[in-house]
Design an enzyme around this catalytic site. Sequence first.
Site, mmCIF file in Angstrom:
data_model
loop_
_atom_site.group_PDB
_atom_site.id
_atom_site.type_symbol
_atom_site.label_atom_id
_atom_site.label_comp_id
_atom_site.label_asym_id
_atom_site.label_seq_id
_atom_site.Cartn_x
_atom_site.Cartn_y
_atom_site.Cartn_z
ATOM 1 N N ASP A 46 -64.212 -20.329 -31.638
ATOM 2 C CA ASP A 46 -64.122 -19.356 -30.542
ATOM 3 C C ASP A 46 -63.643 -18.015 -31.092
ATOM 4 O OD1 ASP A 46 -64.851 -21.184 -28.585
ATOM 5 O OD2 ASP A 46 -62.814 -21.491 -27.822
ATOM 6 N N ARG A 85 -72.591 -17.878 -30.760
ATOM 7 C CA ARG A 85 -72.517 -17.910 -29.296
ATOM 8 C C ARG A 85 -72.214 -16.469 -28.861
ATOM 9 N NH1 ARG A 85 -67.302 -20.431 -27.394
ATOM 10 N NH2 ARG A 85 -68.337 -22.451 -27.465
HETATM 11 P P1 FDA Z 1 -69.447 -11.511 -15.625
HETATM 12 O O1 FDA Z 1 -67.972 -11.583 -15.818
HETATM 13 O O2 FDA Z 1 -70.101 -10.185 -15.557
HETATM 14 O O3 FDA Z 1 -69.820 -12.341 -14.343
HETATM 15 C C1 FDA Z 1 -71.135 -12.429 -13.849
HETATM 16 C C2 FDA Z 1 -71.163 -13.360 -12.670
HETATM 17 O O4 FDA Z 1 -70.836 -14.667 -13.122
HETATM 18 C C3 FDA Z 1 -70.117 -13.076 -11.601
HETATM 19 O O5 FDA Z 1 -70.592 -12.138 -10.676
HETATM 20 C C4 FDA Z 1 -69.930 -14.431 -10.992
HETATM 21 O O6 FDA Z 1 -70.976 -14.735 -10.112
HETATM 22 C C5 FDA Z 1 -70.055 -15.346 -12.171
HETATM 23 N N1 FDA Z 1 -68.742 -15.641 -12.771
HETATM 24 C C6 FDA Z 1 -68.251 -15.174 -13.935
HETATM 25 N N2 FDA Z 1 -67.037 -15.695 -14.197
HETATM 26 C C7 FDA Z 1 -66.755 -16.497 -13.163
HETATM 27 C C8 FDA Z 1 -65.656 -17.329 -12.840
HETATM 28 N N3 FDA Z 1 -64.580 -17.439 -13.613
HETATM 29 N N4 FDA Z 1 -65.725 -18.023 -11.681
HETATM 30 C C9 FDA Z 1 -66.802 -17.941 -10.882
HETATM 31 N N5 FDA Z 1 -67.875 -17.182 -11.121
HETATM 32 C C10 FDA Z 1 -67.854 -16.471 -12.252
HETATM 33 N N6 FDA Z 1 -64.759 -15.172 -24.314
HETATM 34 C C11 FDA Z 1 -64.184 -14.799 -25.485
HETATM 35 O O7 FDA Z 1 -63.615 -13.713 -25.572
HETATM 36 N N7 FDA Z 1 -64.232 -15.639 -26.573
HETATM 37 C C12 FDA Z 1 -64.888 -16.834 -26.538
HETATM 38 O O8 FDA Z 1 -64.894 -17.555 -27.559
HETATM 39 C C13 FDA Z 1 -65.510 -17.218 -25.317
HETATM 40 N N8 FDA Z 1 -66.183 -18.409 -25.216
HETATM 41 C C14 FDA Z 1 -66.927 -18.661 -24.083
HETATM 42 C C15 FDA Z 1 -67.728 -19.799 -24.015
HETATM 43 C C16 FDA Z 1 -68.538 -20.025 -22.905
HETATM 44 C C17 FDA Z 1 -69.436 -21.223 -22.874
HETATM 45 C C18 FDA Z 1 -68.524 -19.094 -21.817
HETATM 46 C C19 FDA Z 1 -69.429 -19.272 -20.626
HETATM 47 C C20 FDA Z 1 -67.704 -17.993 -21.858
HETATM 48 C C21 FDA Z 1 -66.878 -17.773 -22.962
HETATM 49 N N9 FDA Z 1 -66.035 -16.673 -23.026
HETATM 50 C C22 FDA Z 1 -65.424 -16.356 -24.211
HETATM 51 C C23 FDA Z 1 -65.740 -15.892 -21.785
HETATM 52 C C24 FDA Z 1 -66.646 -14.694 -21.644
HETATM 53 O O9 FDA Z 1 -66.333 -13.740 -22.623
HETATM 54 C C25 FDA Z 1 -66.519 -14.058 -20.251
HETATM 55 O O10 FDA Z 1 -65.197 -13.659 -20.030
HETATM 56 C C26 FDA Z 1 -66.937 -14.968 -19.107
HETATM 57 O O11 FDA Z 1 -68.020 -15.782 -19.452
HETATM 58 C C27 FDA Z 1 -67.372 -14.123 -17.894
HETATM 59 O O12 FDA Z 1 -68.459 -13.312 -18.210
HETATM 60 P P2 FDA Z 1 -69.949 -13.552 -17.671
HETATM 61 O O13 FDA Z 1 -70.869 -13.364 -18.826
HETATM 62 O O14 FDA Z 1 -70.071 -14.840 -16.989
HETATM 63 O O15 FDA Z 1 -70.251 -12.314 -16.739
#
Ligand code: FDA
Length: 308
Positions: A132, A185
């Site tokens: 990560d 990732r």
């Molecule tokens: P964004 O935050 O723009 O959200 C888009 C939409 O997704 C929202 O409008 C909502 O609908 C939905 N959504 C997002 N988060 C939600 C929540 N908590 N609950 C409900 N709905 C939600 N970060 C990092 O810094 N280091 C890492 O190693 C990782 N590893 C990692 C693994 C995996 C499998 C995932 C999915 C995420 C990570 N992350 C991470 C976290 C990542 O950086 C980020 O903070 C979250 O995924 C939220 O970003 P989104 O891309 O989902 O989009």
Amino acid sequence: MPLLRSVFIALSRNRLLRSFSERSAVGRRMSSRFVAGMEIGDALRVAAAVNRQGMAVTLDSLGESVTSEVEAHMAAEIYHQLLDSIAAQKLNANISVKLTQMGLELSPELAETIAEGLASHAGATANFDRIDMEDSSLTQVTLDIVRRLHARPALRGAIGIVIQSYLYRSQADIEQLLADGIRVRLCKGAYKEPDEVAFPRKADVDANYVRLSCLLLDSPIYHGLATHDEAMIAEAKSFARQHGIDPSRFEFQMLYGVRRDLQRSLVREGYNVRVYVPFGREWYPYFMRRLAERPANVLFLMRNFFRA
Ligand code: FDA
């Protein structure tokens, strides 16, 4: 950064609230939406259930920033047990590891030695160890360790990394990783970063996410696009379609308990989906970061809590 996001990020670092919450039954119940449970057995049961729904898993034993070498080795031991259990139970699951939990802030050499042990165990059981990415003060050392380990013939393909689209440096990092043949990732990034290193505007983070996804999809290496953002997912699907990239060549990744509807619909459409399943007693900072991403989750959790 919106006020509520900052509040939850600040709360995620509050020690008193953390120790109270992690011990309380109410806290555990609230967190169960996003955390598989407290024990290895809970995580394996959830992994099997997610597999039955047609999705792969990556297991995260929660915990960050250990304060002694003994703790770092204890944290690694849990991952060694996971790798053995995954193989024994024939689960479709790999592991996600934070280097601070392996002692990075005590000694980078310690973290590298432990990460080497995990990657070689992963390689020996035909599995994969995803490192990560944490805050930007650790980006370079994390990249250095993963690249050094991946350069060893025995560990090639058994270790991968995470890149965050909110950092200015990420395109250059991805180009380097692709040249090395390392699996990436891609996520947007979950930490509070200064404007000097990260795009302050969400629109720029998103635009960079799309740009970097295209770079990854265009490469022959199997990568993971980690996001719940439907716009990002639509862009990736359309790029793959236009460039004749088969859905089997990459995967979407999402967090346990987040957008389960979207996870299921991607599976129905024939895409590979991997669910990030965290477990363990140290769930509090992880849980708070999920609330920071979407403060509306607090209302959602409260409703479910009082309904139960
Ligand atoms: P964004 O935050 O723009 O959200 C888009 C939409 O997704 C929202 O409008 C909502 O609908 C939905 N959504 C997002 N988060 C939600 C929540 N908590 N609950 C409900 N709905 C939600 N970060 C990092 O810094 N280091 C890492 O190693 C990782 N590893 C990692 C693994 C995996 C499998 C995932 C999915 C995420 C990570 N992350 C991470 C976290 C990542 O950086 C980020 O903070 C979250 O995924 C939220 O970003 P989104 O891309 O989902 O989009």
